[in-house]
Design a protein around this motif. Structure first.
Motif, PDB file in Angstrom:
ATOM      1  N   ASP A 113      12.657  50.446 -98.561  1.00 55.83           N
ATOM      2  CA  ASP A 113      11.914  51.165 -97.517  1.00 55.83           C
ATOM      3  C   ASP A 113      10.448  50.760 -97.527  1.00 55.83           C
ATOM      4  O   ASP A 113       9.831  50.568 -96.468  1.00 55.83           O
ATOM      5  CB  ASP A 113      12.041  52.670 -97.715  1.00 55.83           C
ATOM      6  CG  ASP A 113      13.449  53.178 -97.420  1.00 55.83           C
ATOM      7  OD1 ASP A 113      14.197  52.449 -96.743  1.00 55.83           O
ATOM      8  OD2 ASP A 113      13.797  54.283 -97.879  1.00 55.83           O
ATOM      9  N   GLU A 114       9.877  50.633 -98.727  1.00 53.58           N
ATOM     10  CA  GLU A 114       8.481  50.216 -98.843  1.00 53.58           C
ATOM     11  C   GLU A 114       8.297  48.789 -98.325  1.00 53.58           C
ATOM     12  O   GLU A 114       7.285  48.469 -97.695  1.00 53.58           O
ATOM     13  CB  GLU A 114       8.030  50.309-100.298  1.00 53.58           C
ATOM     14  CG  GLU A 114       6.548  50.087-100.512  1.00 53.58           C
ATOM     15  CD  GLU A 114       5.695  51.191 -99.927  1.00 53.58           C
ATOM     16  OE1 GLU A 114       4.504  50.914 -99.622  1.00 53.58           O
ATOM     17  OE2 GLU A 114       6.203  52.316 -99.763  1.00 53.58           O
ATOM     18  N   LEU A 116      10.053  47.322 -95.944  1.00 55.38           N
ATOM     19  CA  LEU A 116      10.125  47.313 -94.475  1.00 55.38           C
ATOM     20  C   LEU A 116       8.811  47.762 -93.854  1.00 55.38           C
ATOM     21  O   LEU A 116       8.477  47.349 -92.738  1.00 55.38           O
ATOM     22  CB  LEU A 116      11.273  48.207 -94.011  1.00 55.38           C
ATOM     23  CG  LEU A 116      12.690  47.683 -94.307  1.00 55.38           C
ATOM     24  CD1 LEU A 116      13.731  48.682 -93.844  1.00 55.38           C
ATOM     25  CD2 LEU A 116      12.914  46.327 -93.641  1.00 55.38           C
ATOM     26  N   ARG A 117       8.064  48.604 -94.564  1.00 54.74           N
ATOM     27  CA  ARG A 117       6.760  49.019 -94.035  1.00 54.74           C
ATOM     28  C   ARG A 117       5.766  47.872 -94.045  1.00 54.74           C
ATOM     29  O   ARG A 117       4.812  47.861 -93.254  1.00 54.74           O
ATOM     30  CB  ARG A 117       6.215  50.184 -94.860  1.00 54.74           C
ATOM     31  CG  ARG A 117       7.035  51.461 -94.790  1.00 54.74           C
ATOM     32  CD  ARG A 117       6.301  52.632 -95.435  1.00 54.74           C
ATOM     33  NE  ARG A 117       7.129  53.822 -95.493  1.00 54.74           N
ATOM     34  CZ  ARG A 117       7.831  54.204 -96.552  1.00 54.74           C
ATOM     35  NH1 ARG A 117       7.771  53.480 -97.667  1.00 54.74           N
ATOM     36  NH2 ARG A 117       8.570  55.292 -96.520  1.00 54.74           N
ATOM     37  N   ALA A 118       5.963  46.902 -94.933  1.00 53.34           N
ATOM     38  CA  ALA A 118       5.037  45.775 -95.023  1.00 53.34           C
ATOM     39  C   ALA A 118       5.379  44.653 -94.054  1.00 53.34           C
ATOM     40  O   ALA A 118       4.575  43.742 -93.842  1.00 53.34           O
ATOM     41  CB  ALA A 118       5.026  45.231 -96.453  1.00 53.34           C
ATOM     42  N   PRO A 120       6.206  43.128 -90.325  1.00 50.90           N
ATOM     43  CA  PRO A 120       6.082  43.397 -88.882  1.00 50.90           C
ATOM     44  C   PRO A 120       7.434  43.207 -88.193  1.00 50.90           C
ATOM     45  O   PRO A 120       7.717  42.145 -87.620  1.00 50.90           O
ATOM     46  CB  PRO A 120       5.044  42.374 -88.421  1.00 50.90           C
ATOM     47  CG  PRO A 120       5.184  41.236 -89.380  1.00 50.90           C
ATOM     48  CD  PRO A 120       5.573  41.841 -90.695  1.00 50.90           C
ATOM     49  N   LEU A 121       8.274  44.231 -88.243  1.00 53.30           N
ATOM     50  CA  LEU A 121       9.662  44.089 -87.798  1.00 53.30           C
ATOM     51  C   LEU A 121       9.769  43.710 -86.331  1.00 53.30           C
ATOM     52  O   LEU A 121      10.627  42.901 -85.947  1.00 53.30           O
ATOM     53  CB  LEU A 121      10.412  45.401 -88.064  1.00 53.30           C
ATOM     54  CG  LEU A 121      10.613  45.758 -89.546  1.00 53.30           C
ATOM     55  CD1 LEU A 121      11.304  47.106 -89.673  1.00 53.30           C
ATOM     56  CD2 LEU A 121      11.432  44.683 -90.241  1.00 53.30           C
ATOM     57  N   GLU A 122       8.918  44.281 -85.504  1.00 58.05           N
ATOM     58  CA  GLU A 122       9.005  43.966 -84.069  1.00 58.05           C
ATOM     59  C   GLU A 122       8.755  42.484 -83.833  1.00 58.05           C
ATOM     60  O   GLU A 122       9.483  41.829 -83.063  1.00 58.05           O
ATOM     61  CB  GLU A 122       7.987  44.809 -83.293  1.00 58.05           C
ATOM     62  CG  GLU A 122       8.064  44.599 -81.786  1.00 58.05           C
ATOM     63  CD  GLU A 122       7.102  45.506 -81.036  1.00 58.05           C
ATOM     64  OE1 GLU A 122       7.060  45.430 -79.793  1.00 58.05           O
ATOM     65  OE2 GLU A 122       6.382  46.292 -81.692  1.00 58.05           O
ATOM     66  N   GLN A 231       1.936  44.410-103.176  1.00 63.82           N
ATOM     67  CA  GLN A 231       0.522  44.772-103.134  1.00 63.82           C
ATOM     68  C   GLN A 231      -0.383  43.592-103.472  1.00 63.82           C
ATOM     69  O   GLN A 231      -1.402  43.375-102.812  1.00 63.82           O
ATOM     70  CB  GLN A 231       0.271  45.922-104.111  1.00 63.82           C
ATOM     71  CG  GLN A 231       1.136  47.154-103.855  1.00 63.82           C
ATOM     72  CD  GLN A 231       1.094  48.143-104.999  1.00 63.82           C
ATOM     73  OE1 GLN A 231       0.221  48.086-105.855  1.00 63.82           O
ATOM     74  NE2 GLN A 231       2.054  49.062-105.024  1.00 63.82           N
TER      75      GLN A 231
END
Length: 443
Positions: A113-114, A116-118, A120-122, A231
Motif C-alpha cells: 500500500d505504501e 502504491l502511494r509512491a 504515479p498510477l494514473e 524513502q
C-alpha cells in the motif's frame, strides 16, 4: 522275393516326402535360431566397451563382461537430486535458503500500500494503455488472429520501468560530501550504527571527502529494507532490484529476484500473455534482454538463481546461451546437490498451497524447463551450422558467420560511472573481458 526285404521297402514307400521336407525345414530353423540367439547374447555382453588393441606377444587376461559401463555412456542420464554432504555444499545450501527469503518481504500488505502511494498510477496506466493499443493495432495489421507482442500488464511493467529509471531512483557510486558537495573516496567498511541496523543496514561503506581542507567522512548504509528504499530512493543494483521488484509486486505482477554469483542482481516478471518469465533490469532499463550480460557487457557467468514467493529455479541457461564462450565453472556444489536445493526450496514455499495451485506451478516449471533446454539445443544447433567441411579437414575453425539469433543492439553497462564500469570489465569492449575480484565494487 524275400519277405524280410519287402517290409523295409514298403515302409520307405509309405513315407510322405512333403512331410519329411517340412520336418527337416523346422529342424533347420531351430538350429539357425539357436545360433542367432547365441551370437546376439555374445554381442550384447561385449557392447559396453570397444575392444582395445591387443598385443599378441604378451598374454592377455580373460575379458570381464560384468565390468560397469564407462562414465562416457552415463553422462547424459538425467540427474537425481542428492542431499549435500560436504561442508562447501552445505554452505551453498544455507546461502541459497537465506537469499530465497527476499521475495517473502514483498508480500506485506502495508508495504505494498505504501509503495502504491509512491507510484504515479494514473501516469503509469495511461502509458500502458496507449502502448497496449499500439501493439494490438500492429498485430491486427499483420493479419487476423495475430497476437500482440505484449499484453496490457506487460505494458504496465514497461511503463513502471521507464519511470523508475528516469525519475524515481538514483544510482550511487560514491556519495558526495554533505558539507562541500565534493567527490569522496572510499576508505572501507564500518559497523552500522543502531539506527542504521534497525532500518535494515547490514553493512556501512565509509567515504572521505577528496578535499583536504574538508576531510569529512560520509557513511553510506546499504539498506536491505524495501520500505526504507522507498524513502532513500538511491543505491546500486542490489537496492534497485529490491525496490523495483517490490513495486512490480505492488501493481499486481508475479516477480522473481535473480541472484548472480558474479556480483549482480536483477528482476524477472511473469508474463501471462507470453506464459513465461521475462528478464527485467531496472538499472539498465532493460526489458527481455537476457543476453545483455554476456553479449553486451562481455561477462562470464556461473550461477543465475531466481527466487520467488513460490520457490526457486536455476535459470543460468536463460542468460548463458553459449557455454563454451560465456560460462564459468560451477564449483560451489555438485549439480545433483543444486537440484536437490531447488526442490527443497520449492517444497518449502508450496507446503501450504492447495493441490490446484501446486499442479499449476508444476506445469509452469515443466514449461520453463523445456524453454531452458531449448536454449541449449539452439546453441548446439547454431554451433553445428557454423561448421564447414574445410574446418573438419584442416582440424581448425574459421567461422566468420554471425549468430542470426544474437541481439543486435546490446551495449556495455550504462549504470555507474565509467571508471567503475571499466574496473568491473563491463564496458562491452571485448567479449573476453573477465572481472578482477579485487576491482569489484560491491553491488
Amino acid at each position: 522275393m524275400d519277405p524280410s526285404q519287402a517290409a523295409p521297402r514298403a515302409a520307405s514307400a509309405a513315407v510322405d516326402p512333403d512331410r519329411l521336407a517340412q520336418e527337416l525345414t523346422e529342424r533347420f530353423r531351430q538350429v539357425l535360431s539357436t545360433k542367432r540367439m547365441t551370437e546376439l547374447s555374445t554381442m550384447s555382453s561385449s557392447r559396453s566397451s570397444s575392444p582395445a588393441p591387443r598385443d599378441f606377444g604378451t598374454p592377455q587376461p580373460p575379458p570381464t563382461h560384468n565390468a560397469p559401463p564407462s562414465y562416457r555412456s552415463l553422462r547424459n542420464i538425467p540427474l537425481v537430486p542428492q542431499a549435500p554432504q560436504d561442508a562447501r555444499s552445505m554452505r551453498f545450501k544455507h546461502m541459497l535458503h537465506s537469499l530465497s527469503n527476499m521475495p517473502l518481504k514483498w508480500e506485506n500488505p502495508g508495504l505494498l500500500d505504501e509503495a502504491l502511494r509512491a507510484v504515479p498510477l494514473e501516469q503509469i496506466y495511461n502509458e500502458a494503455e496507449e502502448e497496449s493499443q499500439i501493439l494490438q493495432a500492429e498485430a491486427e495489421s499483420l493479419g487476423a488472429g495475430k497476437k500482440a507482442a505484449w499484453g496490457y500488464q506487460d505494458c504496465v511493467i514497461r511503463a513502471l520501468l521507464r519511470w523508475f529509471k528516469r525519475t524515481f531512483f538514483t544510482w550511487v557510486n560514491n556519495p558526495a560530501c554533505s558539507r562541500c558537495y565534493s567527490p569522496t573516496v572510499g576508505v572501507g567498511i564500518t559497523t552500522p550504527l543502531p539506527d542504521e541496523q534497525a532500518r535494515g543496514a547490514n553493512q556501512v561503506e565509509l567515504y572521505r571527502c577528496s578535499v583536504e581542507q574538508c576531510g569529512r567522512y560520509e557513511r553510506y548504509p546499504r539498506y536491505n529494507d524495501a520500505f526504507v528504499l522507498l524513502q532513500t530512493r538511491r543505491g546500486r543494483c542490489g537496492e534497485w532490484a529490491n525496490c523495483f521488484s517490490m513495486l512490480c509486486r505492488a501493481v499486481g505482477s508475479r516477480v522473481r529476484w535473480v541472484w548472480n554469483s558474479e556480483d549482480h542482481v536483477w528482476t524477472e516478471v511473469y508474463s501471462v500473455h507470453r506464459k513465461r518469465w521475462v528478464h527485467v533490469d531496472a538499472c539498465e532499463e532493460a526489458w527481455d534482454k537476457p543476453r545483455l550480460y554476456t553479449d553486451g557487457w562481455g561477462r562470464k557467468l556461473a550461477y543465475c538463481i531466481a527466487f520467488s514467493v513460490d520457490g526457486a529455479m536455476d535459470v543460468t541457461r536463460r542468460y548463458v546461451r553459449n557455454p563454451s564462450k560465456h560460462s564459468l565453472e560451477r564449483t560451489r556444489a555438485p549439480e545433483a546437490v543444486l537440484l536437490h536445493i531447488m526442490d527443497e526450496i520449492r517444497a518449502l514455499r508450496r507446503n501450504n498451497m492447495s493441490k490446484q495451485d501446486k499442479f499449476r506451478l508444476e506445469g509452469e516449471d515443466m514449461r520453463e524447463a523445456r524453454e531452458l533446454r531449448g536454449y541449449i539445443i539452439s546453441g548446439i544447433a547454431g554451433e553445428v551450422s557454423e561448421i564447414k567441411a574445410e574446418d573438419i579437414i584442416n582440424g581448425c575453425s574459421s567461422r566468420t558467420r554471425t549468430d542470426p539469433d544474437a541481439p543486435k543492439a546490446l551495449e556495455g553497462r550504462t549504470s555507474g560511472n565509467s571508471q567503475w564500469i571499466r574496473n568491473r570489465g563491463e564496458d562491452g569492449r571485448s567479449a573476453q573481458n573477465q572481472q578482477d575480484p579485487r576491482n569489484n565494487h560491491p553491488r
